[in-house]
Design a protein around this motif. Structure first.
Motif, PDB file in Angstrom:
ATOM      1  N   TYR A 447       0.846  -1.194   0.000  1.00 39.14           N
ATOM      2  CA  TYR A 447       0.000   0.000   0.000  1.00 39.14           C
ATOM      3  C   TYR A 447       0.887   1.251   0.000  1.00 39.14           C
ATOM      4  CZ  TYR A 447      -3.370  -3.414   1.962  1.00 39.14           C
ATOM      5  OH  TYR A 447      -4.161  -4.507   2.203  1.00 39.14           O
ATOM      6  N   PHE A 449       0.755   5.464   0.766  1.00 39.01           N
ATOM      7  CA  PHE A 449       0.016   6.605   1.300  1.00 39.01           C
ATOM      8  C   PHE A 449       0.906   7.845   1.276  1.00 39.01           C
ATOM      9  CE2 PHE A 449      -1.818   2.807   3.195  1.00 39.01           C
ATOM     10  CZ  PHE A 449      -3.182   3.027   3.070  1.00 39.01           C
ATOM     11  N   PRO A 455      -2.891   5.474   7.465  1.00 41.85           N
ATOM     12  CA  PRO A 455      -3.134   4.357   6.543  1.00 41.85           C
ATOM     13  C   PRO A 455      -4.493   3.702   6.762  1.00 41.85           C
ATOM     14  CG  PRO A 455      -1.587   3.711   8.259  1.00 41.85           C
ATOM     15  CD  PRO A 455      -1.799   5.194   8.412  1.00 41.85           C
ATOM     16  N   LYS A 462      -5.295   2.547  -2.820  1.00 40.23           N
ATOM     17  CA  LYS A 462      -3.973   2.699  -2.223  1.00 40.23           C
ATOM     18  C   LYS A 462      -3.132   1.428  -2.352  1.00 40.23           C
ATOM     19  CE  LYS A 462      -4.643   6.899  -0.660  1.00 40.23           C
ATOM     20  NZ  LYS A 462      -3.809   8.054  -1.106  1.00 40.23           N
ATOM     21  N   TYR A 486       3.534   0.597   2.971  1.00 38.18           N
ATOM     22  CA  TYR A 486       3.229  -0.427   3.969  1.00 38.18           C
ATOM     23  C   TYR A 486       3.077  -1.781   3.259  1.00 38.18           C
ATOM     24  CZ  TYR A 486       1.972   3.441   7.096  1.00 38.18           C
ATOM     25  OH  TYR A 486       1.979   4.584   7.865  1.00 38.18           O
ATOM     26  N   VAL A 502       6.918  -1.043   7.213  1.00 41.64           N
ATOM     27  CA  VAL A 502       6.702   0.275   6.625  1.00 41.64           C
ATOM     28  C   VAL A 502       8.034   0.961   6.362  1.00 41.64           C
ATOM     29  CG1 VAL A 502       6.460   1.347   8.914  1.00 41.64           C
ATOM     30  CG2 VAL A 502       5.512   2.503   6.894  1.00 41.64           C
TER      31      VAL A 502
END
Length: 517
Positions: A447, A449, A455, A462, A486, A502
């Motif tokens: 993902y 962001f 998140p 995303k 992530y 992350v």
């Protein structure tokens, strides 16, 4: 300059698509978890292999083409017919090779390969579930060529019923039920399948002028049951229960699913729990398949009723029947079988799309299966385009089955972002350790962001990547723009890790390599 032109063109294209869609309806909101599958039929060479194409290498190439098409449409599973009529598309079994694979029943593939092993590997390489689809009752087809000497109808003619020009396995004989169960057990034991799947063929659909001649079997094996119809249902119950138990014993993670005729029972004063339909034949009364019972008792993990009716059908309206199944799924997964092949036979071009919209408003509907594969790959009525630009425009995850596995995997241990020579960021990560149930990281989600954005892992827009590789190059990243990436992991039965790895990137200083946090 080129980058700005690309972004501008993308904006114009998206705007045009959006305006066109909004003229009729807003784009749908795809769910994160949704079963998306197609039936790949092999009988009569419906979908694969191509008729007359008996060269193994050409068969492989064509199957890869089919998978790539479905992957591009963001499907996450395929159900492939590997047993048409007491025959096989696999080497490790007791039934002869299918005539539709090699041109003659019993003949080996040339050059030799094991189609089932090959198909499973190719599906898994694309992170697609593979469900082995078997026909339950059929021993021969009306148009069958010469049967192999070791075909079960030759070895055990006393096990056969003849009905409407076909030979069918007689479920009333206990040894027949044991035989079918052993066929399933061999597949589960010898192949890395995700599921075992049967369609709607139990006892045969009624044909005017035909009589099912199992009275002698009933007399011999009735076990005290006085009604022959109830006895037939008992035979089917016993078979489904046996198969369920052998799957659970042999390989508990393998799913067991049934795709019955859409109507279990019509509503009547005596059958108050039936659907408000007026079907001419039903699973319970005519096919002797108490499909609702199998779901209620947890013998199967999912049911995919073939609701091949349009919404305005006068006797079996789609919405009514789908709602009935949603109210009678008893916590098991409900996937709707969509008859999109009917687009070519006159269905409205909007019918299938309206059905998906309806499904997504019903809580207990967990996804859908399309019949058949070529209806998608040949883009009947532009429906595959609709999936790619709207309904399935984002990937989705197969819904987890907590009764089979409720323990999430451990998160990936570390994620690193590297950017060299002002290129795009390359993300790599390490799988997590085994979870308490010994499950490993089977695939991953990545993902992206904004750096200060909270998140939300339910935001499919995303999710940049969903698959088995542990690296990804973010070609959509803007230059000199910082992000937070992530990574979560999933186990074989699609539980997502509670934790994540992350890394944040900061390109504001135009460094040649990313600053890592």
């Amino acid at each position: 300059m080129i980058n700005h032109i690309v972004h501008f063109c993308s904006f114009i294209l998206f705007t045009c698509i959006s305006c066109h869609s909004q003229k009729y309806r807003q784009l749908s909101k795809p769910p994160k978890y949704e079963f998306r599958a197609a039936w790949i039929a092999t009988v009569e060479n419906i979908d694969w292999p191509k008729r007359g194409q008996y060269n193994s290498e050409l068969q492989k190439q064509d199957f890869i083409r089919i998978l790539d098409e479905h992957k591009q449409s963001n499907l996450n599973a395929v159900l492939v017919q590997v047993r048409d009529a007491c025959d096989a598309y696999y080497a490790k079994g007791i039934e002869p090779w299918s005539e539709f694979l090699t041109g003659q029943q019993g003949r080996f593939p040339t050059p030799f390969y094991d189609p089932l092993s090959f198909m499973i590997e190719e599906a898994h390489n694309r992170n697609l579930e593979f469900h082995a689809w078997l026909n339950l009752n059929r021993a021969t087809l009306k148009k069958s060529n010469m049967l192999a000497p070791d075909h079960i109808s030759n070895l055990k003619p006393e096990w056969m019923l003849t009905y409407d020009g076909q030979k069918l396995l007689n479920f009333g004989i206990p040894e027949v039920r044991t035989y079918i169960t052993e066929v399933v057990e061999q597949i589960v034991k010898n192949y890395d399948v995700d599921g075992i799947h049967f369609d709607d063929y139990f006892y045969p659909y009624e044909v005017t002028g035909q009589v099912l001649k199992d009275a002698e079997t009933f007399k011999k094996y009735n076990g005290g049951i006085k009604d022959i119809q109830q006895w037939r249902r008992s035979n089917t119950d016993s078979l489904i229960y046996q198969i369920s138990k052998v799957i659970q014993k042999t390989k508990p993670r393998v799913k067991f699913g049934i795709s019955p005729f859409g109507v279990w029972k019509n509503y009547s004063p005596k059958t108050t729990n039936g659907s408000m339909t007026q079907a001419g034949q039903t699973s319970y009364d005519h096919l002797y398949a108490d499909t609702r019972k199998w779901v209620e008792l947890g013998w199967i993990d999912y049911i995919a009723p073939q609701i091949y009716f349009h919404q305005a059908h006068p006797k079996v309206p789609y919405n009514e029947l789908t709602s009935w199944w949603a109210a009678n799924s008893f916590g098991r997964h409900l996937y709707i079988g969509h008859g999109i092949y009917k687009i070519k036979a006159g269905w409205s071009l909007t019918e299938a799309s309206k059905q998906i919209r309806f499904d997504r408003n019903i809580t207990n509907v967990k996804g859908g299966i399309f019949y058949s594969s070529k209806s998608l790959t040949e883009n009947y009525g532009g429906f595959q385009d609709s999936l790619r630009t709207d309904f399935y425009r984002y990937p989705a995850i197969v819904p987890p089955m907590p009764w089979k596995d409720s323990i999430p995997p451990l998160a990936p241990q570390k994620v690193i972002a590297v950017k060299k020579d002002f290129g795009f960021p390359i993300l790599t990560w390490q799988p997590g350790e085994k979870a308490s149930d010994n499950d490993e990281n089977y695939y991953f989600a990545l993902y992206r962001f904004e750096k200060n954005e909270v998140p939300d892992f339910n935001r499919l827009d995303k999710m940049l990547y969903l698959g088995k590789k542990n690296s990804f190059e973010d070609f959509s990243a803007e230059r000199f723009h910082g992000y937070s990436y992530y990574v979560t992991s999933f186990d074989r039965l699609h539980n997502e890790s509670k934790g994540f790895a992350v890394v944040s990137t900061d390109y504001g200083s135009k460094d040649k390599e990313s600053n890592l946090k």
